[in-house]
Motif scaffolding. Structure first.
Motif, mmCIF file in Angstrom:
data_model
loop_
_atom_site.group_PDB
_atom_site.id
_atom_site.type_symbol
_atom_site.label_atom_id
_atom_site.label_comp_id
_atom_site.label_asym_id
_atom_site.label_seq_id
_atom_site.Cartn_x
_atom_site.Cartn_y
_atom_site.Cartn_z
ATOM 1 N N GLY A 24 4.767 -5.334 6.399
ATOM 2 C CA GLY A 24 5.829 -5.720 5.475
ATOM 3 C C GLY A 24 7.166 -5.272 6.038
ATOM 4 O O GLY A 24 7.388 -5.358 7.249
ATOM 5 N N ASN A 25 8.034 -4.746 5.161
ATOM 6 C CA ASN A 25 9.338 -4.274 5.626
ATOM 7 C C ASN A 25 9.439 -2.748 5.624
ATOM 8 O O ASN A 25 10.486 -2.210 5.948
ATOM 9 N N HIS A 26 8.357 -2.068 5.228
ATOM 10 C CA HIS A 26 8.302 -0.613 5.397
ATOM 11 C C HIS A 26 7.040 -0.312 6.191
ATOM 12 O O HIS A 26 5.940 -0.301 5.630
ATOM 13 N N HIS A 72 5.335 -7.346 -2.003
ATOM 14 C CA HIS A 72 6.777 -7.128 -1.832
ATOM 15 C C HIS A 72 7.607 -6.997 -3.111
ATOM 16 O O HIS A 72 8.477 -6.133 -3.192
ATOM 17 N N MET A 73 7.404 -7.872 -4.094
ATOM 18 C CA MET A 73 8.297 -7.875 -5.248
ATOM 19 C C MET A 73 7.879 -6.875 -6.335
ATOM 20 O O MET A 73 8.535 -6.758 -7.362
ATOM 21 N N HIS A 74 6.788 -6.169 -6.094
ATOM 22 C CA HIS A 74 6.328 -5.127 -7.021
ATOM 23 C C HIS A 74 6.125 -5.651 -8.435
ATOM 24 O O HIS A 74 6.503 -5.029 -9.417
ATOM 25 N N VAL A 75 5.498 -6.810 -8.487
ATOM 26 C CA VAL A 75 5.140 -7.366 -9.790
ATOM 27 C C VAL A 75 3.970 -8.330 -9.568
ATOM 28 O O VAL A 75 3.878 -8.968 -8.523
ATOM 29 N N THR A 125 0.829 -1.209 0.000
ATOM 30 C CA THR A 125 0.000 0.000 0.000
ATOM 31 C C THR A 125 0.867 1.265 0.000
ATOM 32 O O THR A 125 0.478 2.292 -0.549
ATOM 33 N N HIS A 126 2.034 1.172 0.636
ATOM 34 C CA HIS A 126 2.980 2.298 0.708
ATOM 35 C C HIS A 126 2.327 3.622 1.114
ATOM 36 O O HIS A 126 2.607 4.677 0.540
ATOM 37 N N GLY A 127 1.419 3.550 2.080
ATOM 38 C CA GLY A 127 0.815 4.756 2.651
ATOM 39 C C GLY A 127 -0.209 5.437 1.751
ATOM 40 O O GLY A 127 -0.784 6.457 2.122
ATOM 41 N N GLY A 184 0.732 -5.752 3.163
ATOM 42 C CA GLY A 184 1.958 -5.231 3.777
ATOM 43 C C GLY A 184 2.543 -4.005 3.114
ATOM 44 O O GLY A 184 2.034 -3.527 2.097
ATOM 45 N N ASP A 185 3.618 -3.487 3.719
ATOM 46 C CA ASP A 185 4.144 -2.158 3.401
ATOM 47 C C ASP A 185 2.985 -1.156 3.418
ATOM 48 O O ASP A 185 2.778 -0.361 2.498
ATOM 49 N N PHE A 186 2.227 -1.256 4.502
ATOM 50 C CA PHE A 186 0.999 -0.489 4.647
ATOM 51 C C PHE A 186 1.313 0.960 5.046
ATOM 52 O O PHE A 186 0.701 1.891 4.586
ATOM 53 N N ILE A 223 10.172 -9.865 -17.031
ATOM 54 C CA ILE A 223 9.839 -8.576 -16.405
ATOM 55 C C ILE A 223 10.874 -8.212 -15.343
ATOM 56 O O ILE A 223 11.253 -7.061 -15.188
ATOM 57 N N LYS A 224 11.328 -9.212 -14.576
ATOM 58 C CA LYS A 224 12.273 -8.978 -13.473
ATOM 59 C C LYS A 224 13.497 -9.882 -13.651
ATOM 60 O O LYS A 224 13.663 -10.874 -12.916
ATOM 61 N N PRO A 225 14.361 -9.577 -14.633
ATOM 62 C CA PRO A 225 15.507 -10.465 -14.904
ATOM 63 C C PRO A 225 16.441 -10.621 -13.707
ATOM 64 O O PRO A 225 17.089 -11.659 -13.560
ATOM 65 N N ASN A 262 19.142 -14.967 -10.266
ATOM 66 C CA ASN A 262 20.114 -15.571 -9.340
ATOM 67 C C ASN A 262 19.441 -16.114 -8.094
ATOM 68 O O ASN A 262 19.737 -17.231 -7.655
ATOM 69 N N ASP A 263 18.517 -15.317 -7.527
ATOM 70 C CA ASP A 263 17.819 -15.753 -6.316
ATOM 71 C C ASP A 263 16.954 -16.982 -6.589
ATOM 72 O O ASP A 263 16.893 -17.904 -5.774
ATOM 73 N N ILE A 264 16.298 -16.997 -7.749
ATOM 74 C CA ILE A 264 15.439 -18.138 -8.084
ATOM 75 C C ILE A 264 16.291 -19.402 -8.277
ATOM 76 O O ILE A 264 15.969 -20.471 -7.759
#
Ligand code: 5GP
Ligand code: MN
Length: 373
Positions: free
Chosen positions: A87-89, A232-235, A13-15, A42-44, A198-200, A204-206
Motif C-alpha cells: 500500500g502506501n505505508h 486504504h480508505m479505512h471503511v 494490516t498496519h503491521g 496492503g499497508d502490510f 460514515i465518511k462525509p 468532494n473527491d467522489i
C-alpha cells in the motif's frame, strides 16, 4: 467433482500481524472451518527492524515496529499461508528487494509491484501502491537509500504494471483481484449515500470522480474478476458491478484491524477436487513479463506504453501459444513457487508481542466479518 477452499481477506494490516492471525484463529474456532489462505490488501508494513522504519512513509505516531519482525526472525511462524500487496505505508526498503514478488518470511509472500499467482487453481491478481498522476508514467526508478521524495514516490502505481495487467484480457478467468486503493468510480456501484454518512469528507473527491485509481476501474471492466478486494480508505464498502453476459464483479473494501471494525472477509470458494493448496506462478503472467521486459525502464522520465495508434511497434503483448510454450520449457512445466526463504536475521529481539498488543489496547475477541451486496 468439486470441493471448496476457505480464504480470509483483510484490509490494511498496519503491521498488526499478531492481531490478524489471532483473530483468524478465533474465527476458525467459531466457524469450525479451516482457513487455507490469507490475502492482505496492503499497508502490510513488513518491518524487519528499526532500520526499515527510516523508509516507511507514515505519521511519526504510527512509526512502530509492529509484529512482523517476529515472523521474519523465526520467533514465530505465520500460521496461515499469507499473500499480500503493498500500500502506501510499507517497509519499502524491504519490498524494493522483491519487485516481482517473493517470500518476505516463511509462509508470507509479497506479490511485487504487480503479479498473478495461483492457489488451488484460482488465479489471484494483485497491484501494489496507490494512484498518483504525477509519477504514473515514470519507470520504477527509486532505489535505496531513498530520499524524502522517493520514500513517497516508491509506492505510486506505474503505467507498466497497469499495462501488463491489461495483457491478461482473454487469458481466462481472474478469480480474485486485489488493489490497495479503490478503483475510481466504484462507489457508484454500491450504497454511496450510506458511505458518505460514515465518511462525509469523501464527497468532494467522489463528485470530482477522483476517489481512487482511474486505471484500475478500466482493468475491472476489462478483466471482470469474480471478486475485487481493496483497503486504504479505512471503511467497509461493498459494490456489485454487472458486466455483459451476466458476469459480475463483487467488490469489497475492508477496514483496518481495530477491534470491532470490519477488516476481515471469509470466503468459501469452489475449486476442482484434489486442487493443490500451494502457491504457483501463472503461466500467462510469466509470459507477459517476458514479452514486456523491454518496456521496463529505471528512469524518472515519462515513459509511455505502446498503444494501438502505433503502426510500427508491437502494442499487444497477450502471449501467443508459441510464447507460452517458451515459458513452459524454461520452467519444465513446473510452476510451484519454491519456498526458498532464507533467514537473514537471528532472533535477538525479546518476544513480548502479546504485552505490546495489550498496551496498544488490541484484543482478539468478537472478530467481525462483513457481507457482500
Ligand atoms: P492511510 O492509512 O493510507 O494513511 O490513509 C487512509 C486514510 O486516508 C483513510 O482513512 C481515508 O479516509 C483517507 N484517504 C485516503 N485517500 C483518500 C482520498 O483520495 N480522498 C479522501 N477524501 N480521503 C482519503
Ligand atoms: Mn493506505
Amino acid at each position: 467433482m468439486n470441493s471448496t477452499i476457505n480464504i480470509v481477506t483483510s484490509g490494511c494490516t498496519h503491521g498488526e500481524l499478531n492481531t490478524l492471525y489471532k483473530t483468524i484463529e478465533e474465527l476458525e474456532s467459531q466457524s469450525g472451518k479451516k482457513v487455507d489462505l490469507v490475502i492482505c490488501c496492503g499497508d502490510f508494513q513488513a518491518v524487519r527492524n528499526l532500520g526499515d522504519l527510516e523508509y516507511m512513509n507514515c505519521p511519526p505516531k504510527y512509526r512502530d515496529l509492529g509484529t512482523f519482525y517476529k515472523y521474519y526472525s523465526g520467533i514465530d511462524k505465520a500460521p496461515y499461508l499469507t499473500i499480500f500487496i503493498g500500500g502506501n505505508h510499507e517497509a519499502s526498503s524491504y519490498l524494493a528487494e522483491l519487485p516481482y514478488g517473493g517470500w518476505v518470511a516463511p509462509n508470507i509472500y509479497y506479490m511485487g509491484f504487480s503479479s498473478v499467482v495461483e492457489f488451488a487453481g484460482l488465479r489471484i491478481a494483485g497491484l501494489s501502491g496507490i494512484f498518483n498522476n504525477f509519477n504514473y508514467n515514470k519507470g520504477h526508478f527509486e532505489c535505496v537509500p531513498f530520499t524524502r521524495e522517493t520514500t513517497i514516490s516508491i509506492y505510486h502505481v506505474r503505467s507498466i504494471d497497469i499495462f501488463r495487467l491489461k495483457q491478461l484480457e482473454d487469458s481466462g478467468k481472474i478469480d480474485i483481484m486485489i488493489t490497495h486503493d479503490w478503483p475510481c468510480g466504484i462507489t457508484k456501484f454500491g450504497n454511496e449515500e450510506e458511505l458518505l454518512k460514515i465518511k462525509p469528507y469523501f464527497r468532494n473527491d467522489i463528485m470530482a470522480n477522483k476517489l481512487g485509481n482511474p486505471h484500475t476501474m478500466e482493468l475491472l471492466n476489462m478483466l471482470k474478476p469474480s471478486y475485487w478486494f481493496s483497503a486504504h480508505m479505512h471503511v467497509k464498502f461493498a459494490a456489485l458491478v454487472n458486466h455483459e453476459n451476466d458476469t459480475f464483479t463483487r467488490f469489497l473494501a475492508l477496514d483496518k484491524p481495530i477491534p470491532g471494525r470490519q477488516f476481515l472477509q471469509f470466503l468459501e470458494i469452489p475449486v476442482k477436487e484434489g486442487a493443490e493448496k500451494i502457491l504457483k506462478y501463472d503461466e500467462c503472467w510469466l509470459s507477459i513479463l517476458q514479452n514486456t521486459d523491454h518496456l521496463t525502464v529505471i528512469s524518472n522520465h515519462d515513459n509511455y506504453m505502446p498503444n494501438s495508434y502505433s503502426t510500427t511497434e508491437r502494442y499487444d503483448f497477450k502471449p501467443t501459444e508459441e510464447e507460452k510454450l517458451k515459458v513452459r520449457e524454461i520452467f519444465s512445466n513446473n510452476y510451484n513457487i519454491p519456498k526458498d526463504f532464507l533467514m537473514t536475521a537471528p532472533p535477538h529481539i525479546e518476544d513480548n508481542t502479546d504485552s505490546l498488543d495489550q498496551k496498544r489496547g488490541l484484543s482478539y475477541e468478537n472478530p467481525q466479518t462483513t457481507n457482500f451486496c
